[in-house]
Design an enzyme around this catalytic site. Structure first.
Site, mmCIF file in Angstrom:
data_model
loop_
_atom_site.group_PDB
_atom_site.id
_atom_site.type_symbol
_atom_site.label_atom_id
_atom_site.label_comp_id
_atom_site.label_asym_id
_atom_site.label_seq_id
_atom_site.Cartn_x
_atom_site.Cartn_y
_atom_site.Cartn_z
ATOM 1 C CB THR B 158 16.870 -6.741 7.588
ATOM 2 O OG1 THR B 158 16.317 -5.838 6.647
ATOM 3 C CG2 THR B 158 15.792 -7.200 8.542
ATOM 4 C CB SER B 285 22.501 -2.494 2.953
ATOM 5 O OG SER B 285 21.840 -3.269 2.008
ATOM 6 C CB THR B 325 29.469 -21.348 5.175
ATOM 7 O OG1 THR B 325 29.620 -22.588 5.822
ATOM 8 C CG2 THR B 325 30.488 -21.228 4.054
ATOM 9 C CB CYS B 411 9.607 -2.378 3.951
ATOM 10 S SG CYS B 411 11.312 -2.042 3.670
#
Lengths: 103, 488
Positions: B158, B285, B325, B411
């Site tokens: 995403t 992903s 990071t 979703c």
């Protein structure tokens, strides 16, 4: 490495594969170990039937030792992960038997 | 409590079914109860054969149905549902995948003793972690045929989609203001495009044909001189359709338009090569390729250079495109997952294809009036989306509690509207409501597939027996010819 040592390695890998508490990992691991040893048995066979030119012999030996080293590393991984799987057990799946050892 | 939920679900059927109850010709629900009880009594009982193995007995017991009795008015009296003994069988590989033990093994040292920050330049903790991160980057790059310098780690697909679409659009917004995408993209892509529309961009949403494939002529005609980006996903997460990425890439290269593809469902499962497919930006992903959740990657081409405006500003990590990071354990996990995928891709594809054929052929032969959504040819076999006609979708999902499947994408499952992907395919609303997506993966077994088919068969039959629509279909009435509303 001799044939009996390879077989010992194979049996050890199957033993630790069957120790996974998760059904999916256990089935996958068993099937995968059997498949890769079956695929690689020809590596050993080449050693047996190869001609006696020194080079060919060495090549085969290298391929065999590489395959065995890889299997050794995977065995160590299986030992660790099977133990972790036992430490963090999830619930059984609906299709798993109550006591998998009984038949 | 579960009884009431089931009751509520059954009574919250779409309005057109409620409309039927007013018609005098339809039998009242209570008289159907006898047939329901017959079904529940007879086919559900396990064998009393004592020579069945323990495993077979458990599977047979798991297949036993809900035993329900109905009152005269049709209310469920005593729903003594057998509690699901154990976890459901997992058949939802498109929403997420389990972390492969090999990946977990690679990640753990970075949670235990190697906890350095990969950006610390001054000590061994940092150097060791940085080395591991760069090794992971090389693995991810090798999986897609890219250079390690072209891979940027993000928090997931995403974020990668957002960064690619908004980043490219905002960088070139002085001269180029047009974006092209399809109607079946993932929600994050569509929402990013909507956000850009609110900021003065124009977006063309290309339609798909009823197989789910985009028309290349439509794409060519939609490209304008001020088009900056084309975003088309490689493998659809709901129906599993594979778009003709190589041809689309060629078209975009000809017209000098950047080509972004959301390859979250494709990478690691089918061979992906960014050079061959002329891809400029690609989203990857981690948790779809048997890696950890919370990590993803964005491929950004360097030759010819793609410029992006970063959406996250900070210390300039990741070539200045994504500051912050790096989560070393997750990055290492993603690298390990990529390596495992490279090794296992062929074997996984064969395994998933075999299971998929088994699932599709068994369902189509044993259940009538089932439709496979999406192209039967241009698809990834691990994603099987079926629509069961004359069955209520939510009820079927509730009934299939022993199998973890999904209807529509994760979703959008909170809302009750049917999936927009299926609507774009031209599927009717009632068929879109009854669609179930079965996801097969590396760790799925034949036994799980057989169990799923058997369960689906029983519950579809049971739900159809309760449906007045099904009765009418059996009698040969054409449902499209019925006038549902009364005219005065």
């Amino acid at each position: 490495m001799s044939r009996s040592e390879v077989l010992r390695l194979y049996r050890k890998m199957l033993k630790y594969s069957s120790m996974f508490s998760d059904y999916n990992f256990r089935e996958y691991s068993l099937a995968r170990v059997k498949e890769s040893f079956r695929e690689n048995r020809l590596v050993g066979l080449q050693k047996g039937i190869c001609l006696l030119t020194r080079n060919r012999f060495l090549e085969d030996k290298e391929a065999i030792t590489k395959a065995i080293e890889k299997a050794q590393k995977n065995l160590e991984m299986l030992q660790r992960q099977a133990q972790i799987s036992q430490m963090y057990k999830g619930e059984r799946l609906v299709i798993e038997a109550e006591t998998p050892s009984k038949k | 409590m579960s009884a009431r939920i089931i009751q509520k679900k059954l009574f919250s059927l779409p309005s057109f079914i409620c409309a039927i109850r007013r018609l005098p010709a339809v039998q009242p629900v209570c008289s159907l109860s006898t047939s329901v009880q017959d079904i529940t009594k007879d086919t559900g009982s396990p064998h009393h054969n004592s020579t069945l193995s323990n495993e077979e007995a458990t599977t047979a017991a798991a297949l036993q149905q809900v035993t329900t009795s109905y009152s005269k008015n049709g209310y469920a009296l005593d729903v003594t549902e057998r509690t699901v003994l154990g976890r459901p069988v997992y058949l939802d590989a498109q929403s997420t995948t389990p972390v492969d033990p090999r990946v977990l093994d690679a990640m753990l040292p970075f949670y235990i003793s190697q906890y350095g920050n990969p950006h610390s330049r001054t000590h061994a903790y940092g150097w060791a972690t940085e080395e591991a991160v760069e090794k992971a980057r090389a693995s991810v790059a090798a999986l897609v045929g890219a250079n390690p310098k072209e891979i940027i780690f993000t928090s997931g697909a995403t974020e990668s989609n957002n960064a690619a679409i908004k980043g490219v659009a905002n960088f070139y917004k002085e001269r180029k203001r047009h974006i092209i995408t399809t109607q079946t993209e993932h929600k994050c892509v569509l929402d990013s495009c909507r956000h850009l529309q609110q900021n003065g961009f124009e977006v063309t949403y290309l339609p798909v044909n009823k197989e789910g494939l985009v028309n290349l002529e439509d794409l060519k005609n939609a490209i304008r001189p001020d088009t900056v980006l084309v975003s088309i996903m490689m493998v659809n997460n709901e129906i599993g359709v594979i778009q003709p990425i190589e041809e689309i890439g060629k078209i975009c290269r000809e017209h000098k338009v950047f080509f972004h593809t959301d390859a979250a469902q494709a990478v690691g499962k089918i061979p992906v090569d960014v050079e061959k497919m002329h891809i400029d930006l690609m989203s990857i992903s981690g948790h779809k390729i048997y890696g950890p959740k919370g990590i993803g990657a964005l491929y950004v081409r360097r030759k010819p250079r793609v410029r992006l405006e970063p959406i996250i500003n900070g210390g300039g990590q990741e070539r200045g495109l994504r500051s912050g990071t790096l989560p070393a354990p997750l990055v290492v996990g993603m690298g390990a997952a990529s390596e495992v995928c490279m090794e296992e891709m062929e074997r996984d594809y064969k395994h998933v294809s075999k299971l998929s054929e088994r699932l599709i052929s068994q369902i189509q032969s044993s259940i009538p009036h089932v439709v496979l959504n999406g192209s039967p040819v241009h698809r990834y076999p691990g994603n099987v989306n079926f629509s069961f006609a004359y069955v209520e979708g939510e009820s079927l999902l509730m009934a299939l509690k022993k199998v973890a499947v999904s209807s529509g994408s994760a979703c959008t499952s909170a809302s009750l509207e049917p999936s927009y992907v299926l609507r774009a395919l031209g599927v009717d609303d009632d068929m879109a409501h009854t669609s179930i997506r079965f996801g097969l993966g590396r760790f799925t077994t034949e036994k799980e597939v057989d169990f799923t088919v058997e369960l689906a068969k029983r519950h579809v039959a049971r739900l159809r027996e309760m449906s007045p629509l099904w009765e009418m279909v059996q009698e040969g009435i054409d449902l499209k010819s019925i006038q549902w509303t009364q005219e005065h």
